[in-house]
Motif scaffolding. Structure first.
Motif, PDB file in Angstrom:
ATOM      1  N   LYS A 335       0.828  -1.214   0.000  1.00  0.00           N
ATOM      2  CA  LYS A 335       0.000   0.000   0.000  1.00  0.00           C
ATOM      3  C   LYS A 335       0.859   1.259   0.000  1.00  0.00           C
ATOM      4  O   LYS A 335       0.511   2.264  -0.620  1.00  0.00           O
ATOM      5  CB  LYS A 335      -0.958  -0.018   1.184  1.00  0.00           C
ATOM      6  N   LEU A 339       0.971   4.083  -3.058  1.00  0.00           N
ATOM      7  CA  LEU A 339       0.911   5.530  -2.854  1.00  0.00           C
ATOM      8  C   LEU A 339       2.095   6.215  -3.519  1.00  0.00           C
ATOM      9  O   LEU A 339       1.936   7.252  -4.187  1.00  0.00           O
ATOM     10  CB  LEU A 339       0.882   5.850  -1.359  1.00  0.00           C
ATOM     11  N   LYS A 342       1.885   7.220  -7.136  1.00  0.00           N
ATOM     12  CA  LYS A 342       1.017   8.339  -7.498  1.00  0.00           C
ATOM     13  C   LYS A 342       1.716   9.686  -7.330  1.00  0.00           C
ATOM     14  O   LYS A 342       1.142  10.728  -7.656  1.00  0.00           O
ATOM     15  CB  LYS A 342      -0.249   8.317  -6.635  1.00  0.00           C
ATOM     16  N   GLU A 362      -3.769  17.487  -5.900  1.00  0.00           N
ATOM     17  CA  GLU A 362      -4.274  16.138  -6.133  1.00  0.00           C
ATOM     18  C   GLU A 362      -3.434  15.113  -5.371  1.00  0.00           C
ATOM     19  O   GLU A 362      -3.964  14.177  -4.749  1.00  0.00           O
ATOM     20  CB  GLU A 362      -4.257  15.824  -7.623  1.00  0.00           C
ATOM     21  N   GLN A 363      -2.106  15.280  -5.400  1.00  0.00           N
ATOM     22  CA  GLN A 363      -1.230  14.348  -4.699  1.00  0.00           C
ATOM     23  C   GLN A 363      -1.439  14.410  -3.184  1.00  0.00           C
ATOM     24  O   GLN A 363      -1.425  13.382  -2.502  1.00  0.00           O
ATOM     25  CB  GLN A 363       0.228  14.637  -5.051  1.00  0.00           C
ATOM     26  N   PHE A 366      -4.364  12.314  -2.450  1.00  0.00           N
ATOM     27  CA  PHE A 366      -4.025  10.886  -2.465  1.00  0.00           C
ATOM     28  C   PHE A 366      -3.399  10.462  -1.126  1.00  0.00           C
ATOM     29  O   PHE A 366      -3.723   9.404  -0.579  1.00  0.00           O
ATOM     30  CB  PHE A 366      -3.040  10.571  -3.592  1.00  0.00           C
ATOM     31  N   ASP A 369      -5.965  10.473   1.805  1.00  0.00           N
ATOM     32  CA  ASP A 369      -6.884   9.332   1.660  1.00  0.00           C
ATOM     33  C   ASP A 369      -6.197   8.033   2.075  1.00  0.00           C
ATOM     34  O   ASP A 369      -6.788   7.184   2.750  1.00  0.00           O
ATOM     35  CB  ASP A 369      -7.378   9.228   0.220  1.00  0.00           C
ATOM     36  N   ALA A 370      -4.929   7.876   1.665  1.00  0.00           N
ATOM     37  CA  ALA A 370      -4.196   6.658   2.009  1.00  0.00           C
ATOM     38  C   ALA A 370      -3.964   6.558   3.512  1.00  0.00           C
ATOM     39  O   ALA A 370      -4.086   5.472   4.103  1.00  0.00           O
ATOM     40  CB  ALA A 370      -2.867   6.623   1.263  1.00  0.00           C
ATOM     41  N   LYS A 403     -10.517  17.917   3.101  1.00  0.00           N
ATOM     42  CA  LYS A 403     -10.132  16.641   3.693  1.00  0.00           C
ATOM     43  C   LYS A 403     -10.232  16.687   5.223  1.00  0.00           C
ATOM     44  O   LYS A 403     -10.616  15.696   5.860  1.00  0.00           O
ATOM     45  CB  LYS A 403      -8.714  16.258   3.270  1.00  0.00           C
TER      46      LYS A 403
END
Length: 685
Positions: A335, A339, A342, A362-363, A366, A369-370, A403
């Motif tokens: 995982k 990540l 990306k 955007e990164q 990511f 979220d991870a 977020k």
């Protein structure tokens, strides 16, 4: 008591209102007007019929009935004005901004007492004198600026110092912290910090009340009240942080025992705050930083992901967290690799997660979220983001804000480049965001919050002691140090294990006593305060001849009137002490014993009474805890028995508050038992 007229008055009169907004009476009136106070507003000014567009009366006797009065006139004129307002105008809330009262001289103290008696006689509320005023969501009753954004969900704040209240508000506002109410209590003639805390507790509504409380305290006059209501609020879901100033070692009272030398009023404050669950802060910025952290969901564990686009701040934050007992766990596996794929080449996801100066909104999405979805051992996320200065980054701050709002784990934003991205930060705060400008300050504050214990139970389960037997000893005792036989009686009544021992003042008696107790023995002089300093302690006495020789030698030591014999026991030397502290009751301290208490000064203190669970927390908090647990083959101390002895001492001093100081030093602890070997108790009735 705090009443509706103080919090939400239908009418306010400013006595001493002025057109000069550089004076308190003029500035508080302007703040009321700027805040769009919805009720009736009046002014008393002996020279004007209108002040700042508000109707003014030449004499307080001419004012219509008014619920709240703000006084900005000389101290000597205040009692007469309060008398008229309270008795003739049905005024039930008073805010006295004026100085010149008890903080100045005896005459001012008399004026203050006179005013308090008038307000009390009508069941009114009095804030001040010598304060900056009161802020609520209903009105701006202060003469200072800036005025923070007032929000019912913001911070409730009470301060004993008006100027300090202003500076703390300013520090909080810079981070985006909002306030619900501010009470500057000044001289606390009627309402002080403790009374405000009591009101917050008694009026708490889970649906509408703020859950963040801040305090700046210069003196604690009612520690029992503070403990009761602070711990009650925290149990209801609130979070409380406080500064208590004036706690330097220079203020400690000299005393003749180890406990007296270590214990001080500031140690008592620490113990009080820990018992209540209050986060103690050391300065204005730390308090504001803690308030900002309180604005986010509570951290449920100590594992933090550090997300950054700048290596240096991430390293400093990681150091602060690690040094403070938090964890920045290494992230690896499929995982983590997913990540990494990306992100731009050169990025790192090991933790800290570095997505480079050129990283995109955007990164960042990511990564967040991870951290929420893929890494179960992450409890909270700290995001360090400034700007390389290459292009506007409004989109990054907007993604971060979104977020934060939806994340199940707290996300703490750290914005170090306040000038380069001032517009972006201002927009973030305007939309309700709260941020941290300094990564190390944030890390230190987060550690302090995480390691502050929850409040102790209001009715803790305590060990049983023989109260009648304890009282019998104390009632017969005179002031001063108790005789060994009295100490033995108290320890036995309290259920505190002690070594077999006795005292003799003749050679034949000491030999008979030695036969009764059994070898090996410890011999100690009775009389001198510090026995080891005068050669008054002999260990490993194994025969009668040594008993005789040492007895003759010891009896020649100055101030010696007898010699004590005790079992020689083996184990780690530990310490329990107690000291009566004005207003706070008894502090009970524990730590390593013997000479280590003087060298290391590693003790933890709690306020009596102390349950076994709290005593265990104290023991676990010692820097020397690893020694107690047993290191490098050393036998451990029985922690449960050590904690129970601490709890029993705390009950003893509650039953016998006449005990001024008490030392059990040392107790010898091994894996089987913890036994008191030496004890001193001083009575002060």
């Amino acid at each position: 008591m705090i009443n509706r007229q103080l919090l939400n008055p239908a009418s306010i009169v400013v006595v001493g209102g002025s057109d000069d907004i550089q004076k308190p009476g003029g500035k508080v009136l302007k703040n009321l007007l700027d805040g769009c106070f919805a009720g009736s507003l009046y002014v008393v000014n002996p020279k004007l019929d209108e002040v700042q567009g508000v109707r003014s009366f030449r004499d307080v006797k001419d004012v219509p009935e008014t619920e709240c009065a703000i006084l900005a006139i000389a101290a000597k004129y205040c009692p007469a004005a309060v008398e008229v307002l309270a008795k003739e105008k049905n005024t039930r809330a008073f805010i006295i901004l004026s100085a010149g009262f008890s903080e100045e001289n005896a005459e001012g103290k008399a004026l203050e007492k006179q005013i308090t008696e008038i307000v009390d006689s009508v069941g009114g509320a009095l804030i001040g004198p010598n304060c900056i005023g009161v802020l609520t969501v209903n009105y701006n009753g202060v003469f200072t600026t800036p005025i923070p954004k007032l929000d019912p969900a913001g911070v409730d704040f009470v301060s004993g110092s008006g100027a300090t209240a202003l500076f703390i508000m300013d520090a909080g506002m810079q981070k985006g912290v909002k306030f619900s109410s501010v009470f500057s209590v000044g001289n606390s003639a009627q309402l002080g910090v403790e009374e405000v805390l009591e009101y917050w507790d008694k009026s708490f509504d889970p649906a509408t009340s703020s859950r963040i409380k801040l305090m700046y305290v210069e003196s604690i006059d009612k520690p029992d009240k503070l403990l009761k209501h602070a711990s009650s609020l925290i149990r209801k879901g609130c979070r409380i942080a406080a500064i208590k100033s004036g706690g330097s070692v220079a203020g400690s009272r000299a005393a003749s025992s180890h406990t007296g030398a270590l214990a001080s009023s500031d140690v008592a404050v620490d113990a009080l705050f820990r018992k209540a669950g209050i986060v103690r802060c050391n300065g204005r910025d730390e308090l504001a930083t803690v308030a900002a952290i309180f604005s986010y969901p509570e951290l449920k564990g100590k594992n933090i992901a550090v997300v950054t686009h700048a290596g240096g701040p991430a390293v400093m934050l990681t150091d602060a967290l690690s040094n403070g007992g938090m964890e920045v766990p290494h992230l690896e596996g499929p995982k983590a690799q997913a990540l990494l794929e990306k992100l731009f080449n050169g990025s790192s996801v090991g933790n800290p997660i570095d997505f480079l100066a050129t990283g995109t909104a955007e990164q960042l999405g990511f990564i967040l979220d991870a951290c929420n979805r893929d890494f179960d051992d992450i409890d909270g996320i700290a995001v360090i983001f400034g700007s390389p200065g290459l292009f506007p980054v409004f989109d990054v701050y907007e993604v971060l804000r979104e977020k934060i709002a939806e994340s199940p784990k707290p996300i703490f934003p750290i914005f170090p480049s306040s000038m380069v991205v001032k517009a972006e930060i201002d927009e973030f705060v305007k939309k309700g965001g709260v941020y941290f400008p300094y990564e190390v300050n944030f890390g230190n504050a987060l550690c302090k919050i995480y390691h502050t214990p929850v409040p102790q139970p209001a009715a803790p389960e305590l060990p049983a002691v023989d109260k009648e037997r304890i009282r019998a000893v104390i009632d017969r005792a005179d002031n001063g140090y108790l005789a060994p036989e009295q100490i033995h009686e108290l320890l036995d009544a309290a259920g505190i294990a002690r070594a077999r021992e006795g005292v003799a003042d003749t050679e034949e008696k000491i030999v008979a006593l030695a036969r009764k107790i059994g070898f090996p023995l410890v011999m100690k002089v009775v009389g001198p305060v510090h026995k080891s300093d005068v050669g008054g302690v002999t260990l490993n006495v194994s025969d009668e001849e040594t008993v005789r020789c040492e007895f003759r030698r010891m009896m020649k030591i100055k101030d010696t009137h007898a010699v004590m014999l005790a079992q020689q026991l083996n184990g780690t030397e530990v310490f329990i002490g107690a000291k009566r502290e004005d207003k706070f009751g008894h502090m009970v301290l524990c730590g390593l014993g013997g000479i280590f208490i003087e060298v290391l000064k590693d003790v933890k203190a709690g306020l009596a009474p102390i349950a076994v669970a709290e005593a265990l927390d104290m023991i676990h908090g010692l820097k020397s805890y690893k020694i107690i647990r047993g290191v490098r083959g050393q036998e451990p101390v029985n922690e449960q028995q050590f904690a129970e002895a601490v709890a029993r001492v705390s009950v003893l001093v509650k039953v016998a508050p006449e005990i001024f100081e008490m030392d059990l030093n040392p107790l010898l602890g091994n894996k089987e038992q913890v036994v008191a070997v030496d004890a001193r108790i001083r009575i002060e009735k």
